[in-house]
Write an enzyme that holds these catalytic residues in place. Structure first.
Site, PDB file in Angstrom:
ATOM      1  N   TRP A 101       0.831  -1.213   0.000  1.00  0.00           N
ATOM      2  CA  TRP A 101       0.000   0.000   0.000  1.00  0.00           C
ATOM      3  C   TRP A 101       0.863   1.260   0.000  1.00  0.00           C
ATOM      4  CZ3 TRP A 101      -4.444  -0.254  -2.011  1.00  0.00           C
ATOM      5  CH2 TRP A 101      -5.258  -1.383  -1.840  1.00  0.00           C
ATOM      6  N   ASP A 169      -1.270   6.293   6.882  1.00  0.00           N
ATOM      7  CA  ASP A 169      -2.393   5.495   6.359  1.00  0.00           C
ATOM      8  C   ASP A 169      -2.729   4.445   7.421  1.00  0.00           C
ATOM      9  OD1 ASP A 169      -4.093   3.714   5.117  1.00  0.00           O
ATOM     10  OD2 ASP A 169      -2.880   3.478   3.301  1.00  0.00           O
ATOM     11  N   LYS A 193     -12.499  -1.679   6.848  1.00  0.00           N
ATOM     12  CA  LYS A 193     -11.802  -2.691   7.639  1.00  0.00           C
ATOM     13  C   LYS A 193     -12.234  -2.646   9.101  1.00  0.00           C
ATOM     14  CE  LYS A 193      -8.756  -2.696   3.948  1.00  0.00           C
ATOM     15  NZ  LYS A 193      -7.935  -1.854   3.117  1.00  0.00           N
TER      16      LYS A 193
HETATM   17  C1  LIG Z   1      -7.387  -1.347   2.022  1.00  0.00           C
HETATM   18  C2  LIG Z   1      -6.270  -0.392   2.095  1.00  0.00           C
HETATM   19  C3  LIG Z   1      -6.142   0.675   1.188  1.00  0.00           C
HETATM   20  C4  LIG Z   1      -7.097   0.883   0.031  1.00  0.00           C
HETATM   21  O1  LIG Z   1      -8.302   1.353   0.498  1.00  0.00           O
HETATM   22  P1  LIG Z   1      -9.473   1.809  -0.515  1.00  0.00           P
HETATM   23  O2  LIG Z   1     -10.455   2.387   0.434  1.00  0.00           O
HETATM   24  O3  LIG Z   1      -9.938   0.574  -1.213  1.00  0.00           O
HETATM   25  O4  LIG Z   1      -8.918   2.797  -1.454  1.00  0.00           O
HETATM   26  C5  LIG Z   1      -5.098   1.548   1.355  1.00  0.00           C
HETATM   27  N1  LIG Z   1      -4.214   1.402   2.355  1.00  0.00           N
HETATM   28  C6  LIG Z   1      -4.293   0.382   3.235  1.00  0.00           C
HETATM   29  C7  LIG Z   1      -3.287   0.260   4.327  1.00  0.00           C
HETATM   30  C8  LIG Z   1      -5.324  -0.548   3.131  1.00  0.00           C
HETATM   31  O5  LIG Z   1      -5.403  -1.553   4.001  1.00  0.00           O
END
Ligand SMILES: *Cc1c(COP(=O)(O)O)cnc(C)c1O
Length: 357
Positions: A101, A169, A193
């Site tokens: 990511w 993030d 999540k």
């Molecule tokens: C799932 C995830 C993303 C992507 O998220 P979206 O909402 O699908 O754009 C980005 N960074 C991390 C760490 C993730 O787990």
């Protein structure tokens, strides 16, 4: 019968929340209509929105000088919004990359800003140490991915950036353990999540970073404009916002983030302990960098993967395959995964080892 769903996202929900949402879906608090059908400008919805923000602030201990935004476009939308909101054209940003990511975030940012890879761990099975980070001191910000969902790796420290705003993030770890928000300029997360359904993106921004956006930033991702409009510059993801509110009430009922963190440590701890005690399953991450939310492991022979997944599925244990880019297995055990789900998984893993080891 409900299965144990180990999906990395969208992910399993607390059952109590689903029950309450089902009960209210047609008639919310005797208003004669459901939340999905309400105007986002109605006083009923404004109450939901404000209470959700207040609960998020409470459980995350968000300081007063931070704004909380409820946006759309996912964490991926923010990959572009971050450079647009924090830098002038021609600027540079630091990215510390220890997983898929972070790599994607940097690649998207490159469209808008010079990217300095300030630290990199390849293969992605460890976190670069503070000593291995080389920051560009002119950087507009430093970006990290607090928990790498695909690699099952989490930062075991908060990098010292020497005053450059730190952007984290937290998509796959928000609400799972306490975070010191004051150490960050920006935190952001896709909701699907640990917060609620897909379609909602939470961004937490320090006040002084709200007026740095480029003039051509799309208004829906302009943090300053959005915060002025209370995340209602256009129609927000109202139903996801409401469900996030129900999840936050549930978080509070579990003792808040601190209470859940204890449970999460126990859940992940027993799974890692079993993997470590077995010669059959493997996870080579350093112990203090192992994700509490995404537990990755491999079998001794990838030819057994399919058999493992089929057997697990027959036992009501679903979505255990690792991300297609890395293979192996991944059990995502977010807040809403009951401890019994982890116990059932370990029981199945033991039986599978006995029969195939
Ligand atoms: C799932 C995830 C993303 C992507 O998220 P979206 O909402 O699908 O754009 C980005 N960074 C991390 C760490 C993730 O787990």
């Amino acid at each position: 019968m409900r299965v144990y769903n180990f999906s990395a996202g969208p992910a399993t929900f607390p059952e109590e929340v689903l029950d309450q949402a089902a009960k209210e879906i047609k008639n919310y608090k005797n208003h004669g209509l459901g939340v999905m059908e309400m105007s986002h400008r109605s006083s009923e919805f404004i109450d939901i929105a404000e209470e959700t923000e207040a609960d998020l602030r409470e459980v995350m201990n968000i300081p007063k000088n931070y704004k909380v935004l409820f946006l759309q476009g996912g964490a991926t939308g923010q990959f572009a919004a971050i450079p647009m909101n924090l830098s002038k054209e021609g600027g540079v940003a630091d990215y510390i990359i220890n997983g898929s990511w972070g790599k994607k975030a940097a690649k998207e940012a490159e469209k808008y800003i010079g990217v300095n890879i300030a630290g990199k761990a390849e293969p992605f099975n460890f976190i670069p140490s503070q000593d291995d980070i080389n920051l560009d001191e002119n950087a507009a910000y430093v970006h990290i991915t607090n928990n790498e969902t695909i690699e099952g790796l989490k930062f075991d420290y908060i990098p010292d950036t020497g005053g450059i705003p730190l952007v984290g993030d937290v998509s796959s770890m928000i609400l799972s353990e306490p975070i010191d928000v004051s150490k960050f300029g920006v935190l952001y997360a896709g909701a699907q999540k640990n917060i609620g359904p897909a379609g909602l993106t939470v961004v937490i921004v320090r006040d002084d970073l709200l007026d740095k956006a480029r003039g051509n930033t799309p208004m829906i991702w302009h943090w300053g404009d959005k915060s002025i409009a209370g995340s209602m510059l256009n129609t927000p993801p109202t139903y996801s916002w409401y469900l996030a509110g129900l999840v936050l009430k549930w978080v509070k009922s579990k003792g808040g983030v601190e209470g859940l963190c204890e449970i999460n440590k126990r859940k992940a701890g027993k799974l890692y302990d079993y993997i470590d005690s077995s010669d059959f399953y493997q996870n080579d991450r350093q112990k203090d960098q192992r994700s509490l939310m995404n537990v990755v492991f491999t079998l001794p022979d990838p030819d057994l993967d399919k058999k493992f997944l089929t057997g697990a599925s027959e036992n009501g244990l679903k979505t255990l395959e690792g991300h297609r880019s890395v293979g192996g297995m991944r059990a995502s055990i977010y807040n809403a995964m009951p401890e019994e789900g982890v116990d059932s998984l370990i029981k199945f893993m033991k039986e599978f080892e006995r029969d195939n080891g």
